[in-house]
Design an enzyme around this catalytic site. Sequence first.
Site, mmCIF file in Angstrom:
data_model
loop_
_atom_site.group_PDB
_atom_site.id
_atom_site.type_symbol
_atom_site.label_atom_id
_atom_site.label_comp_id
_atom_site.label_asym_id
_atom_site.label_seq_id
_atom_site.Cartn_x
_atom_site.Cartn_y
_atom_site.Cartn_z
ATOM 1 C CE1 TYR A 25 -3.503 2.587 0.723
ATOM 2 C CE2 TYR A 25 -2.210 3.424 2.333
ATOM 3 C CZ TYR A 25 -3.239 3.697 1.516
ATOM 4 O OH TYR A 25 -3.884 4.752 1.377
ATOM 5 C CB SER A 107 -3.658 11.948 5.686
ATOM 6 O OG SER A 107 -4.782 11.491 5.041
ATOM 7 C CE1 TYR A 130 -7.278 13.409 -1.114
ATOM 8 C CE2 TYR A 130 -7.277 12.310 1.026
ATOM 9 C CZ TYR A 130 -6.680 12.559 -0.298
ATOM 10 O OH TYR A 130 -5.611 11.903 -0.755
ATOM 11 C CB THR A 156 -5.320 16.517 -1.506
ATOM 12 O OG1 THR A 156 -4.237 16.846 -0.517
ATOM 13 C CG2 THR A 156 -4.793 15.593 -2.576
ATOM 14 N NE ARG A 165 -3.700 4.831 -5.189
ATOM 15 C CZ ARG A 165 -4.046 5.421 -4.370
ATOM 16 N NH1 ARG A 165 -4.175 5.008 -3.182
ATOM 17 N NH2 ARG A 165 -4.414 6.774 -4.605
ATOM 18 C CE LYS A 254 0.262 16.134 -1.209
ATOM 19 N NZ LYS A 254 -0.557 15.003 -1.527
ATOM 20 C CG HIS A 278 -2.209 11.481 -4.481
ATOM 21 N ND1 HIS A 278 -2.815 12.261 -4.082
ATOM 22 C CD2 HIS A 278 -1.860 10.432 -3.621
ATOM 23 C CE1 HIS A 278 -3.608 12.063 -3.078
ATOM 24 N NE2 HIS A 278 -3.180 10.838 -2.597
ATOM 25 N NE ARG A 281 -0.566 6.361 -2.458
ATOM 26 C CZ ARG A 281 -0.244 5.049 -1.880
ATOM 27 N NH1 ARG A 281 0.849 4.659 -2.340
ATOM 28 N NH2 ARG A 281 -1.241 4.652 -0.944
HETATM 29 C C1 FNR Z 1 -0.144 9.271 0.100
HETATM 30 N N1 FNR Z 1 -0.454 10.676 -0.455
HETATM 31 C C2 FNR Z 1 -1.684 11.347 0.225
HETATM 32 N N2 FNR Z 1 -1.682 12.529 -0.206
HETATM 33 C C3 FNR Z 1 -2.871 13.334 0.321
HETATM 34 O O1 FNR Z 1 -3.049 14.370 -0.062
HETATM 35 N N3 FNR Z 1 -3.442 12.652 1.128
HETATM 36 C C4 FNR Z 1 -3.513 11.314 1.525
HETATM 37 O O2 FNR Z 1 -4.140 11.011 2.378
HETATM 38 C C5 FNR Z 1 -2.269 10.907 1.105
HETATM 39 N N4 FNR Z 1 -2.090 9.525 1.470
HETATM 40 C C6 FNR Z 1 -0.928 8.723 1.083
HETATM 41 C C7 FNR Z 1 -0.653 7.602 1.343
HETATM 42 C C8 FNR Z 1 0.526 6.690 0.892
HETATM 43 C C9 FNR Z 1 0.857 5.471 1.539
HETATM 44 C C10 FNR Z 1 1.243 7.560 0.277
HETATM 45 C C11 FNR Z 1 2.717 6.980 -0.258
HETATM 46 C C12 FNR Z 1 1.269 8.725 -0.210
HETATM 47 C C13 FNR Z 1 0.475 11.457 -1.369
HETATM 48 C C14 FNR Z 1 1.516 12.095 -0.575
HETATM 49 O O3 FNR Z 1 1.084 12.971 0.176
HETATM 50 C C15 FNR Z 1 2.701 12.599 -1.638
HETATM 51 O O4 FNR Z 1 2.164 13.537 -2.449
HETATM 52 C C16 FNR Z 1 3.610 11.573 -2.266
HETATM 53 O O5 FNR Z 1 3.743 10.547 -1.239
HETATM 54 C C17 FNR Z 1 4.918 12.036 -2.402
HETATM 55 O O6 FNR Z 1 5.404 11.270 -3.239
HETATM 56 P P1 FNR Z 1 6.782 10.214 -2.673
HETATM 57 O O7 FNR Z 1 7.611 11.168 -1.788
HETATM 58 O O8 FNR Z 1 6.001 9.074 -1.789
HETATM 59 O O9 FNR Z 1 7.360 9.768 -3.809
#
Ligand code: FNR
Length: 379
Positions: A25, A107, A130, A156, A165, A254, A278, A281
Amino acid sequence: MVAIANVMDFREAARRKLPRLLFDYIDGGSYDEVTLRRNVADMSAIGLRQRVMRDVSSLSLETELFGQKMSMPVGLGPVGFSGMYAHRGEVQAARAAHAAGIPYCLSTLSICDVEEVSRKSGQPIWFQFYMIKDRGFMRALLEKVQACGTPVLVFTVDLPVTGSRYRDMRGGISAPPTLPVLLSRYWQGITHPSWLWNVQFTGGPHIFGNVAPAVKSRTIGAFAAWVAANFDASLTWKHIGWIRENWKGPIVLKGVLDPDDAKQAVAAGVDGIVVSNHGGRQLDGARSSISALPGIVDAVQGDLPILFDGGVRSGLDVLRALATGAQACLLGRAWAYSLAANGQAGVAQMLSIIRAELQVAMALTGCTDVRKAGRDLLG
Ligand code: FNR
């Protein structure tokens, strides 16, 4: 592994510590993970100019964002579900961030709610938001967040729908609870006893604290269905006005990846943006965050602060992003891995590694002040 040297060592430690579905995840992205890989590959392809004889005996890493001093231009970005990676994980991560003098952003989809994390981490945290269709619920949530002294709201906007995913679907977190899936989950739990004890047995309650009043069921499948049904896909720029009416402090958007959207964000009057896809993702095939950054910097022309995330795995990467035009970076997986590997101590260690790497990168590029890092460092 005898000792941890960098973020990728934390990734390996997290892989061993967590049940596979949780590691996947964190680690995974959408579809074929093309954008996830691009974020990292394009980042490491950014070249920096080696400079010499520039008196780098004293370096300043301090900066300021939205009136808040930061000991380095790094924050912990929003990562949902973190309370499942370590015991009350959001609290542990926020404590590590605050001890390091940097912001922690909670978050919406966290296990510990905003009150618990603010209270237990000893100082206000940023909050990521959100938009959920039920505006009455959103208003009440924003009031609660504001009452906790939250200085910055991160809104976001790159998740009107959730990216698919595949790793999560193949027997992972979003797989339907068939007998083989359930048996696999139990097996993953009992073969990771320290996680089982610290998180599953003693780390409860395992609810999404901030949205618990709106989500009736506790199963992950029902939660995903709730997200799909309740996240507001009708959002447009005019909704910034609604948030302004209900939030007094700075609003940071964001998920901006396009110069035209960045200009719209300036016009809509937000206080900052996070250039982000993101973490790969959401839209697979979207360009990497670092390749999008220069166009956005040019479009915004200094009208608002630009934060950056996606593929930041070292202090060297932080300098790469600053040199490309960001004012600060948010970490995502980097802190999730280190939290899973060793809780608060892991996040603290990861942050000191990032700080040391940033210092070395600054010294070797002749940059003595992060606030002055610019394109002249690239080469
Ligand atoms: C996220 N990200 C994310 N962003 C957000 O705005 N709300 C969220 O709840 C989440 N949850 C989340 C869970 C997990 C497991 C990951 C890996 C990422 C995105 C996060 O804030 C961010 O944009 C990315 O993780 C940046 O990329 P890197 O540094 O992981 O490569």
